[in-house]
Design a protein around this motif. Structure first.
Motif, PDB file in Angstrom:
ATOM      1  N   PHE A 130      11.688   7.354  45.307  1.00  0.00           N
ATOM      2  CA  PHE A 130      11.940   8.774  45.081  1.00  0.00           C
ATOM      3  C   PHE A 130      11.833   9.619  46.342  1.00  0.00           C
ATOM      4  O   PHE A 130      12.031  10.834  46.288  1.00  0.00           O
ATOM      5  N   GLY A 131      11.489   8.993  47.451  1.00  0.00           N
ATOM      6  CA  GLY A 131      11.396   9.729  48.707  1.00  0.00           C
ATOM      7  C   GLY A 131      10.246  10.718  48.746  1.00  0.00           C
ATOM      8  O   GLY A 131      10.368  11.800  49.315  1.00  0.00           O
ATOM      9  N   ILE A 132       9.138  10.343  48.120  1.00  0.00           N
ATOM     10  CA  ILE A 132       7.952  11.195  48.117  1.00  0.00           C
ATOM     11  C   ILE A 132       6.753  10.372  48.583  1.00  0.00           C
ATOM     12  O   ILE A 132       6.819   9.143  48.636  1.00  0.00           O
ATOM     13  N   ASP A 133       5.682  11.038  48.914  1.00  0.00           N
ATOM     14  CA  ASP A 133       4.464  10.367  49.360  1.00  0.00           C
ATOM     15  C   ASP A 133       3.780   9.677  48.180  1.00  0.00           C
ATOM     16  O   ASP A 133       3.800  10.188  47.067  1.00  0.00           O
ATOM     17  N   ARG A 134       3.153   8.542  48.448  1.00  0.00           N
ATOM     18  CA  ARG A 134       2.462   7.818  47.377  1.00  0.00           C
ATOM     19  C   ARG A 134       1.316   8.637  46.792  1.00  0.00           C
ATOM     20  O   ARG A 134       1.017   8.552  45.603  1.00  0.00           O
ATOM     21  N   LYS A 135       0.679   9.474  47.600  1.00  0.00           N
ATOM     22  CA  LYS A 135      -0.387  10.342  47.104  1.00  0.00           C
ATOM     23  C   LYS A 135       0.180  11.375  46.125  1.00  0.00           C
ATOM     24  O   LYS A 135      -0.468  11.732  45.137  1.00  0.00           O
ATOM     25  N   ASN A 171      -1.092  11.987  42.430  1.00  0.00           N
ATOM     26  CA  ASN A 171      -1.520  13.350  42.082  1.00  0.00           C
ATOM     27  C   ASN A 171      -0.814  13.830  40.819  1.00  0.00           C
ATOM     28  O   ASN A 171      -1.439  14.396  39.926  1.00  0.00           O
ATOM     29  N   TRP A 172       0.494  13.633  40.756  1.00  0.00           N
ATOM     30  CA  TRP A 172       1.244  14.054  39.573  1.00  0.00           C
ATOM     31  C   TRP A 172       0.779  13.286  38.341  1.00  0.00           C
ATOM     32  O   TRP A 172       0.622  13.857  37.272  1.00  0.00           O
ATOM     33  N   THR A 173       0.564  11.992  38.493  1.00  0.00           N
ATOM     34  CA  THR A 173       0.128  11.166  37.370  1.00  0.00           C
ATOM     35  C   THR A 173      -1.251  11.594  36.869  1.00  0.00           C
ATOM     36  O   THR A 173      -1.521  11.549  35.665  1.00  0.00           O
ATOM     37  N   ASP A 174      -2.101  12.026  37.773  1.00  0.00           N
ATOM     38  CA  ASP A 174      -3.474  12.404  37.421  1.00  0.00           C
ATOM     39  C   ASP A 174      -3.625  13.853  36.961  1.00  0.00           C
ATOM     40  O   ASP A 174      -4.707  14.240  36.518  1.00  0.00           O
TER      41      ASP A 174
END
Length: 75
Positions: free
Chosen positions: A10-15, A19-22
């Motif tokens: 998705f071209g985003i940072d793993r953090k 963060n979104w999941t949490d």
């Protein structure tokens, strides 16, 4: 799919992915595998990828978190 692979896809940072999941308002949309419940690593399934992509697209449109939650509830 592991967190790093999701981030790369998705071209985003793993953090950002974790963060979104949490985020409390989004946890109900993710599988227990993505949340890491009873696991040592998170594993994102196809429904989780759809949620992440929805969040990504809506954030790119400068939508706020509440708007995104409502859109996810509405399907």
């Amino acid at each position: 799919m592991k967190t790093g692979k999701v981030a790369k896809a998705f071209g985003i940072d793993r953090k950002t992915v974790t963060n979104w999941t949490d985020m409390p308002q989004f946890q109900k949309f993710f599988t227990s595998e993505a949340l890491g419940i009873d696991r040592t690593q998170r594993d994102y399934l196809e429904p989780d990828l759809l949620v992440i992509n929805t969040i990504r697209v809506m954030r790119n449109k400068s939508m706020d978190w509440d708007e995104i939650e409502i859109a996810l509830i509405d399907g």
